[in-house]
Enzyme design. Structure first.
Site, PDB file in Angstrom:
ATOM      1  N   SER A   9       0.837  -1.202   0.000  1.00 42.99           N
ATOM      2  CA  SER A   9       0.000   0.000   0.000  1.00 42.99           C
ATOM      3  C   SER A   9       0.872   1.253   0.000  1.00 42.99           C
ATOM      4  O   SER A   9       1.557   1.550   0.982  1.00 42.99           O
ATOM      5  CB  SER A   9      -0.911   0.023   1.225  1.00 42.99           C
ATOM      6  OG  SER A   9      -1.526   1.304   1.316  1.00 42.99           O
ATOM      7  N   HIS A  34      -1.060  -1.558  -4.064  1.00 41.73           N
ATOM      8  CA  HIS A  34      -2.381  -1.223  -3.522  1.00 41.73           C
ATOM      9  C   HIS A  34      -2.507   0.304  -3.504  1.00 41.73           C
ATOM     10  O   HIS A  34      -1.661   1.000  -2.932  1.00 41.73           O
ATOM     11  CB  HIS A  34      -2.485  -1.816  -2.120  1.00 41.73           C
ATOM     12  CG  HIS A  34      -3.824  -1.711  -1.486  1.00 41.73           C
ATOM     13  ND1 HIS A  34      -4.868  -2.561  -1.772  1.00 41.73           N
ATOM     14  CD2 HIS A  34      -4.297  -0.858  -0.537  1.00 41.73           C
ATOM     15  CE1 HIS A  34      -5.927  -2.240  -1.035  1.00 41.73           C
ATOM     16  NE2 HIS A  34      -5.604  -1.203  -0.283  1.00 41.73           N
ATOM     17  N   ASP A  36      -4.813   3.312  -2.451  1.00 38.79           N
ATOM     18  CA  ASP A  36      -5.920   3.690  -1.569  1.00 38.79           C
ATOM     19  C   ASP A  36      -6.483   5.064  -1.931  1.00 38.79           C
ATOM     20  O   ASP A  36      -5.824   6.082  -1.745  1.00 38.79           O
ATOM     21  CB  ASP A  36      -5.427   3.742  -0.121  1.00 38.79           C
ATOM     22  CG  ASP A  36      -5.279   2.369   0.507  1.00 38.79           C
ATOM     23  OD1 ASP A  36      -6.232   1.568   0.404  1.00 38.79           O
ATOM     24  OD2 ASP A  36      -4.212   2.098   1.092  1.00 38.79           O
ATOM     25  N   MET A  38      -8.995   7.966  -1.089  1.00 42.60           N
ATOM     26  CA  MET A  38      -9.804   8.491   0.028  1.00 42.60           C
ATOM     27  C   MET A  38     -10.296   9.888  -0.328  1.00 42.60           C
ATOM     28  O   MET A  38      -9.594  10.640  -1.011  1.00 42.60           O
ATOM     29  CB  MET A  38      -8.960   8.562   1.303  1.00 42.60           C
ATOM     30  CG  MET A  38      -8.363   7.234   1.699  1.00 42.60           C
ATOM     31  SD  MET A  38      -7.509   7.350   3.279  1.00 42.60           S
ATOM     32  CE  MET A  38      -6.725   5.749   3.365  1.00 42.60           C
ATOM     33  N   HIS A  68      -8.294   0.551  -4.341  1.00 43.29           N
ATOM     34  CA  HIS A  68      -9.268   0.402  -3.249  1.00 43.29           C
ATOM     35  C   HIS A  68      -9.954   1.758  -3.083  1.00 43.29           C
ATOM     36  O   HIS A  68      -9.361   2.700  -2.558  1.00 43.29           O
ATOM     37  CB  HIS A  68      -8.499  -0.030  -1.985  1.00 43.29           C
ATOM     38  CG  HIS A  68      -9.342  -0.086  -0.749  1.00 43.29           C
ATOM     39  ND1 HIS A  68      -8.809  -0.154   0.522  1.00 43.29           N
ATOM     40  CD2 HIS A  68     -10.693  -0.101  -0.580  1.00 43.29           C
ATOM     41  CE1 HIS A  68      -9.769  -0.196   1.410  1.00 43.29           C
ATOM     42  NE2 HIS A  68     -10.935  -0.158   0.777  1.00 43.29           N
ATOM     43  N   MET A  70     -12.135   4.187  -1.400  1.00 40.66           N
ATOM     44  CA  MET A  70     -12.830   4.557  -0.157  1.00 40.66           C
ATOM     45  C   MET A  70     -13.445   5.918  -0.405  1.00 40.66           C
ATOM     46  O   MET A  70     -13.054   6.930   0.193  1.00 40.66           O
ATOM     47  CB  MET A  70     -11.832   4.584   1.017  1.00 40.66           C
ATOM     48  CG  MET A  70     -11.399   3.201   1.453  1.00 40.66           C
ATOM     49  SD  MET A  70      -9.888   3.236   2.428  1.00 40.66           S
ATOM     50  CE  MET A  70      -8.667   3.299   1.131  1.00 40.66           C
ATOM     51  N   MET A 140     -11.786  -5.494   5.528  1.00 39.04           N
ATOM     52  CA  MET A 140     -11.042  -4.489   6.313  1.00 39.04           C
ATOM     53  C   MET A 140     -10.868  -5.028   7.732  1.00 39.04           C
ATOM     54  O   MET A 140     -11.843  -5.424   8.369  1.00 39.04           O
ATOM     55  CB  MET A 140     -11.814  -3.164   6.395  1.00 39.04           C
ATOM     56  CG  MET A 140     -11.910  -2.325   5.138  1.00 39.04           C
ATOM     57  SD  MET A 140     -10.393  -1.736   4.386  1.00 39.04           S
ATOM     58  CE  MET A 140      -9.434  -1.120   5.737  1.00 39.04           C
ATOM     59  N   PHE A 146      -6.643   5.249   7.508  1.00 38.32           N
ATOM     60  CA  PHE A 146      -5.255   5.509   7.916  1.00 38.32           C
ATOM     61  C   PHE A 146      -4.440   4.219   7.908  1.00 38.32           C
ATOM     62  O   PHE A 146      -4.982   3.147   8.188  1.00 38.32           O
ATOM     63  CB  PHE A 146      -5.215   6.108   9.329  1.00 38.32           C
ATOM     64  CG  PHE A 146      -6.029   7.365   9.454  1.00 38.32           C
ATOM     65  CD1 PHE A 146      -5.490   8.592   9.086  1.00 38.32           C
ATOM     66  CD2 PHE A 146      -7.343   7.304   9.891  1.00 38.32           C
ATOM     67  CE1 PHE A 146      -6.256   9.751   9.165  1.00 38.32           C
ATOM     68  CE2 PHE A 146      -8.122   8.452   9.971  1.00 38.32           C
ATOM     69  CZ  PHE A 146      -7.576   9.684   9.611  1.00 38.32           C
ATOM     70  N   GLY A 147      -3.145   4.392   7.668  1.00 42.18           N
ATOM     71  CA  GLY A 147      -2.234   3.265   7.819  1.00 42.18           C
ATOM     72  C   GLY A 147      -1.813   3.127   9.273  1.00 42.18           C
ATOM     73  O   GLY A 147      -2.114   3.988  10.112  1.00 42.18           O
ATOM     74  N   GLY A 148      -1.138   2.048   9.580  1.00 34.23           N
ATOM     75  CA  GLY A 148      -0.527   1.879  10.897  1.00 34.23           C
ATOM     76  C   GLY A 148      -1.478   1.620  12.051  1.00 34.23           C
ATOM     77  O   GLY A 148      -1.121   1.851  13.194  1.00 34.23           O
ATOM     78  N   ASP A 178      -6.951  -6.150   4.688  1.00 28.09           N
ATOM     79  CA  ASP A 178      -6.376  -4.805   4.641  1.00 28.09           C
ATOM     80  C   ASP A 178      -6.457  -4.152   6.013  1.00 28.09           C
ATOM     81  O   ASP A 178      -7.550  -3.913   6.534  1.00 28.09           O
ATOM     82  CB  ASP A 178      -7.168  -3.985   3.605  1.00 28.09           C
ATOM     83  CG  ASP A 178      -6.526  -2.645   3.295  1.00 28.09           C
ATOM     84  OD1 ASP A 178      -5.423  -2.364   3.822  1.00 28.09           O
ATOM     85  OD2 ASP A 178      -7.137  -1.879   2.520  1.00 28.09           O
ATOM     86  N   GLY A 179      -5.288  -3.854   6.574  1.00 31.54           N
ATOM     87  CA  GLY A 179      -5.224  -3.111   7.836  1.00 31.54           C
ATOM     88  C   GLY A 179      -4.510  -3.876   8.934  1.00 31.54           C
ATOM     89  O   GLY A 179      -4.948  -4.956   9.340  1.00 31.54           O
ATOM     90  N   GLY A 200       1.115  -2.065   4.351  1.00 30.84           N
ATOM     91  CA  GLY A 200       1.437  -0.645   4.245  1.00 30.84           C
ATOM     92  C   GLY A 200       2.646  -0.320   5.078  1.00 30.84           C
ATOM     93  O   GLY A 200       3.794  -0.467   4.651  1.00 30.84           O
ATOM     94  N   SER A 201       2.394   0.091   6.330  1.00 28.38           N
ATOM     95  CA  SER A 201       3.493   0.534   7.191  1.00 28.38           C
ATOM     96  C   SER A 201       4.521  -0.566   7.468  1.00 28.38           C
ATOM     97  O   SER A 201       5.715  -0.287   7.575  1.00 28.38           O
ATOM     98  CB  SER A 201       2.934   1.093   8.497  1.00 28.38           C
ATOM     99  OG  SER A 201       1.994   0.203   9.046  1.00 28.38           O
TER     100      SER A 201
END
Ligand code: DX5
Ligand code: ZN
Length: 222
Positions: A9, A34, A36, A38, A68, A70, A140, A146-148, A178-179, A200-201
């Site tokens: 991501s 990925h 994202d 938003m 993705h 959102m 999800m 948000f990431g992390g 995801d997440g 992601g992170s």
């Protein structure tokens, strides 16, 4: 490609050095990028749009982009913009779309893989009526935006429910998580039967992406 895919991501990449970060991600062996989207409306954050995806696809035409969305509303215009920009997978949230089946059909007819994303509190039952239109279900494991963030344990049960429902319907869509996917959580997540992991992170935030991915793969049993 392995039967388990890893989607990096770019929400957690360095936006001012994106070409460098994506190149590193590919060299590390990431399977999908990925993307994202938003809109400050469906989620309390804002990222990038179709022009940005188009620029990335032009720079990396061989790469599979997993968009993705959102954003709300999901309309023909929105979906067509991401198809035109070069999305290979296009996933949206059912809450943002009045005609989910029609939209999935539109995506598939354009030759793009179609997916639905389920927020933590969204029940999976609607999938029952849509299996023939679904290439992917994105579960999800955090509230999107948000990431992390940390995995919500109740969502692991939902991944199992989705896998069971798919098996009962005799279909095998990609099941993407995801997440909060990281070396501490991925083994438990992989045990649910999910086969696409958004990182992601835990990936873009790592000093050595190759090492980070091999550690993630090891914990996922790849
Ligand atoms: C969150 C996004 C994710 C995000 C995941 O709303 O959909 O794709 O980048 O980030 P991590 O892996 O850091 O939880
Ligand atoms: Zn995402």
């Amino acid at each position: 490609m392995s039967s388990k895919l890893f989607a990096g991501s770019i929400l957690s990449a360095d936006f001012l050095n994106l070409e460098h970060d994506v190149t590193e991600a590919l060299e590390a062996g990431i399977d999908l990028i990925h993307f994202d989207v938003m809109d400050f409306h469906f989620v309390p954050n804002m990222t990038f749009g179709p022009m940005f995806l188009k620029a990335l696809k032009q720079k990396f035409p061989q790469v599979l982009f997993d968009a993705h969305l959102m954003c709300d509303p999901i309309t023909d215009e929105v979906v067509d913009a991401y198809i035109k920009a070069g999305a290979d997978f296009l996933t949206f949230h059912p809450e943002a779309c009045h005609h989910t089946e029609r939209m999935l059909t539109r995506i598939k007819q354009a030759g793009v893989k179609a997916g639905l994303a389920l927020n933590p509190a969204t029940p999976p039952q609607l999938l029952r009526y849509l299996w023939d239109k679904l290439d992917m279900v994105l579960v999800m494991t955090v509230n999107p935006g948000f990431g992390g963030q940390t995995v919500l344990p109740a969502c692991l049960k939902k991944i199992q429910d989705v896998k069971r429902m798919a098996a009962e319907a005799n279909v095998r869509p990609y099941v993407e998580v995801d997440g909060g996917v990281n070396p501490m959580t991925i083994s438990q997540i992989a045990d649910t039967g999910a086969n696409v992991f958004v990182v992601g992170s835990a990936f873009f935030g790592a000093p050595d992406k190759k090492l980070a991915l091999s550690e993630l793969k090891q914990h996922a049993g790849v």
